[in-house]
Design a protein around this motif. Structure first.
Motif, PDB file in Angstrom:
ATOM      1  N   VAL A 145     -40.711 -40.120  22.048  1.00  0.00           N
ATOM      2  CA  VAL A 145     -40.386 -39.811  22.929  1.00  0.00           C
ATOM      3  C   VAL A 145     -40.700 -38.028  23.196  1.00  0.00           C
ATOM      4  O   VAL A 145     -41.606 -37.459  24.643  1.00  0.00           O
ATOM      5  N   ALA A 146     -40.362 -36.923  22.552  1.00  0.00           N
ATOM      6  CA  ALA A 146     -40.220 -35.948  22.577  1.00  0.00           C
ATOM      7  C   ALA A 146     -41.929 -35.426  22.693  1.00  0.00           C
ATOM      8  O   ALA A 146     -42.593 -35.080  23.540  1.00  0.00           O
ATOM      9  N   ARG A 147     -42.965 -36.123  22.052  1.00  0.00           N
ATOM     10  CA  ARG A 147     -44.635 -36.503  21.846  1.00  0.00           C
ATOM     11  C   ARG A 147     -44.773 -36.902  23.597  1.00  0.00           C
ATOM     12  O   ARG A 147     -46.118 -36.573  23.815  1.00  0.00           O
ATOM     13  N   ARG A 148     -43.911 -38.093  23.920  1.00  0.00           N
ATOM     14  CA  ARG A 148     -44.680 -38.510  25.174  1.00  0.00           C
ATOM     15  C   ARG A 148     -44.815 -37.481  26.340  1.00  0.00           C
ATOM     16  O   ARG A 148     -45.557 -36.875  26.859  1.00  0.00           O
ATOM     17  N   VAL A 149     -43.177 -36.831  26.245  1.00  0.00           N
ATOM     18  CA  VAL A 149     -42.723 -35.712  27.158  1.00  0.00           C
ATOM     19  C   VAL A 149     -43.714 -33.754  27.382  1.00  0.00           C
ATOM     20  O   VAL A 149     -44.060 -33.665  28.285  1.00  0.00           O
ATOM     21  N   GLU A 150     -44.239 -34.176  26.074  1.00  0.00           N
ATOM     22  CA  GLU A 150     -45.245 -32.581  25.501  1.00  0.00           C
ATOM     23  C   GLU A 150     -46.471 -33.106  26.118  1.00  0.00           C
ATOM     24  O   GLU A 150     -47.173 -32.467  26.914  1.00  0.00           O
ATOM     25  N   VAL A 151     -46.940 -34.277  26.179  1.00  0.00           N
ATOM     26  CA  VAL A 151     -48.355 -35.352  26.841  1.00  0.00           C
ATOM     27  C   VAL A 151     -47.813 -34.735  28.605  1.00  0.00           C
ATOM     28  O   VAL A 151     -49.604 -33.693  28.749  1.00  0.00           O
ATOM     29  N   GLU A 152     -47.083 -35.288  28.859  1.00  0.00           N
ATOM     30  CA  GLU A 152     -46.350 -34.908  30.637  1.00  0.00           C
ATOM     31  C   GLU A 152     -47.056 -33.739  30.187  1.00  0.00           C
ATOM     32  O   GLU A 152     -47.723 -33.237  31.858  1.00  0.00           O
ATOM     33  N   ILE A 153     -45.827 -32.868  30.345  1.00  0.00           N
ATOM     34  CA  ILE A 153     -46.230 -31.273  30.060  1.00  0.00           C
ATOM     35  C   ILE A 153     -47.021 -30.789  30.281  1.00  0.00           C
ATOM     36  O   ILE A 153     -47.953 -30.079  30.409  1.00  0.00           O
ATOM     37  N   SER A 154     -48.017 -30.928  28.906  1.00  0.00           N
ATOM     38  CA  SER A 154     -49.682 -30.729  28.943  1.00  0.00           C
ATOM     39  C   SER A 154     -50.255 -30.943  29.882  1.00  0.00           C
ATOM     40  O   SER A 154     -50.958 -30.304  30.740  1.00  0.00           O
ATOM     41  N   GLN A 155     -50.623 -31.990  30.110  1.00  0.00           N
ATOM     42  CA  GLN A 155     -51.457 -32.658  31.494  1.00  0.00           C
ATOM     43  C   GLN A 155     -51.388 -32.381  32.491  1.00  0.00           C
ATOM     44  O   GLN A 155     -51.892 -31.763  33.480  1.00  0.00           O
ATOM     45  N   GLU A 156     -49.548 -31.803  32.967  1.00  0.00           N
ATOM     46  CA  GLU A 156     -49.588 -30.951  34.389  1.00  0.00           C
ATOM     47  C   GLU A 156     -49.838 -29.443  34.422  1.00  0.00           C
ATOM     48  O   GLU A 156     -50.450 -29.438  35.298  1.00  0.00           O
ATOM     49  N   LEU A 157     -50.203 -28.978  33.732  1.00  0.00           N
ATOM     50  CA  LEU A 157     -50.293 -27.552  32.599  1.00  0.00           C
ATOM     51  C   LEU A 157     -52.109 -27.645  33.496  1.00  0.00           C
ATOM     52  O   LEU A 157     -51.998 -26.859  34.267  1.00  0.00           O
ATOM     53  N   GLU A 158     -52.075 -29.229  32.392  1.00  0.00           N
ATOM     54  CA  GLU A 158     -54.020 -28.556  32.759  1.00  0.00           C
ATOM     55  C   GLU A 158     -54.555 -29.224  34.268  1.00  0.00           C
ATOM     56  O   GLU A 158     -55.366 -28.013  34.492  1.00  0.00           O
ATOM     57  N   ALA A 159     -53.131 -29.699  34.719  1.00  0.00           N
ATOM     58  CA  ALA A 159     -54.238 -29.911  36.025  1.00  0.00           C
ATOM     59  C   ALA A 159     -54.275 -28.782  37.082  1.00  0.00           C
ATOM     60  O   ALA A 159     -54.609 -28.399  37.387  1.00  0.00           O
ATOM     61  N   ARG A 160     -53.330 -28.333  36.618  1.00  0.00           N
ATOM     62  CA  ARG A 160     -52.801 -27.049  37.346  1.00  0.00           C
ATOM     63  C   ARG A 160     -54.027 -25.662  36.674  1.00  0.00           C
ATOM     64  O   ARG A 160     -53.680 -24.411  37.415  1.00  0.00           O
ATOM     65  N   GLY A 161     -54.447 -25.737  36.129  1.00  0.00           N
ATOM     66  CA  GLY A 161     -55.954 -24.788  35.670  1.00  0.00           C
ATOM     67  C   GLY A 161     -54.968 -23.920  33.876  1.00  0.00           C
ATOM     68  O   GLY A 161     -56.157 -23.744  34.026  1.00  0.00           O
ATOM     69  N   LEU A 162     -53.697 -24.712  33.880  1.00  0.00           N
ATOM     70  CA  LEU A 162     -53.856 -23.761  32.467  1.00  0.00           C
ATOM     71  C   LEU A 162     -54.989 -24.330  31.150  1.00  0.00           C
ATOM     72  O   LEU A 162     -54.553 -24.588  30.555  1.00  0.00           O
ATOM     73  N   GLN A 163     -55.361 -23.282  30.725  1.00  0.00           N
ATOM     74  CA  GLN A 163     -56.484 -22.892  29.834  1.00  0.00           C
ATOM     75  C   GLN A 163     -55.431 -22.381  28.623  1.00  0.00           C
ATOM     76  O   GLN A 163     -56.155 -21.972  27.118  1.00  0.00           O
ATOM     77  N   LEU A 164     -54.338 -21.871  28.439  1.00  0.00           N
ATOM     78  CA  LEU A 164     -53.433 -21.611  27.381  1.00  0.00           C
ATOM     79  C   LEU A 164     -53.170 -22.820  26.566  1.00  0.00           C
ATOM     80  O   LEU A 164     -52.586 -23.491  26.849  1.00  0.00           O
ATOM     81  N   GLU A 165     -53.339 -22.121  25.418  1.00  0.00           N
ATOM     82  CA  GLU A 165     -52.834 -23.004  24.395  1.00  0.00           C
ATOM     83  C   GLU A 165     -51.470 -23.009  24.430  1.00  0.00           C
ATOM     84  O   GLU A 165     -50.595 -22.325  23.986  1.00  0.00           O
TER      85      GLU A 165
END
Length: 181
Positions: A145-165
Motif C-alpha cells: 500500500v505504501a509503495r502504491r501511495v508513493e507512486v501516486e505522489i511521485s506521479q502527481e509531482l512529476e505531472a507538476r514538473g518536479l525534477q527533484l528525486e
C-alpha cells in the motif's frame, strides 16, 4: 526573503513558486533558518511554519500536501531562536485574519508522516484484515500500500514538473508510514 529579525508583514513578501522553471524547489532556502507561509494555486494561505532548514521542510510539505503547495513566502533569520520564529509565525497567522487550514484541525497532515492505512482501498483493507493473515502477511500488504501511495505522489509531482528525486524512508513503510529519507 529577508534576513533581519524584525517581522516582515506577510503581505510585503514576494511569492516564490514552489516548483521553479527548472522543476526544483527554491534552492535559496537550503540550510536557512526561517518562517515560511505556504499558499495554494489561488494564493490562499494554507500553512505557516518555521524550520532550521526551510528547504527540507518545504520538500516534506510538498510530499504530504502536494495539492496545496504552489507558492511560498519566506523570512529567514541568521541565528536560531524559537521565540523569534514563533513570534513571526503568530504575527503572520494574525495578519491573515484566520487560522490557515494547515495550522488548525488538519495540522497533522502537514507535519506528520503520511499514514497509508487511511488510504487503503476496500480490496487492500479486506486483504489486510483477513483472519488467515499473520503479522508478516499484514506487513507485506501495508508495504505494498505504501509503495502504491508513493507512486501516486511521485506521479502527481512529476505531472507538476518536479525534477527533484523524492526518496522515502524504506524502514517506515512496514509501519504504514511514508516520510522522506
Amino acid at each position: 526573503m529577508t534576513t533581519e529579525t524584525n517581522t516582515s508583514a506577510l503581505v510585503s513578501l514576494e511569492y516564490t513558486p514552489y516548483i521553479g522553471d527548472r522543476g526544483q524547489l527554491p534552492e535559496q532556502f537550503q540550510g536557512k533558518i526561517g518562517v515560511y507561509a505556504i499558499f495554494n494555486q489561488e494564493k490562499v494561505l494554507q500553512f505557516v511554519g518555521y524550520s532550521r532548514d526551510v528547504y527540507l521542510s518545504l520538500k516534506q510539505h510538498l510530499v504530504r500536501q502536494p495539492q496545496q503547495c504552489y507558492w511560498v513566502k519566506v523570512q529567514t533569520i541568521e541565528r536560531p531562536s524559537r521565540t523569534v520564529l514563533e513570534n513571526i509565525e503568530n504575527a503572520w497567522i494574525t495578519e491573515n485574519g484566520s487560522v490557515p487550514v494547515g495550522n488548525g484541525d488538519n495540522k497533522q497532515k502537514w507535519i506528520d508522516p503520511i499514514d497509508v492505512k487511511v488510504l487503503m482501498t476496500p480490496e487492500e483493507q479486506a486483504k489486510y484484515h483477513n483472519p488467515a493473515n499473520d503479522e508478516l502477511a499484514q506487513i507485506k500488504i501495508i508495504k505494498n500500500v505504501a509503495r502504491r501511495v508513493e507512486v501516486e505522489i511521485s506521479q502527481e509531482l512529476e505531472a507538476r514538473g518536479l525534477q527533484l528525486e523524492i526518496r522515502f524512508n524504506p524502514k517506515l513503510k512496514e509501519q504504514g508510514l511514508l516520510d522522506l529519507k
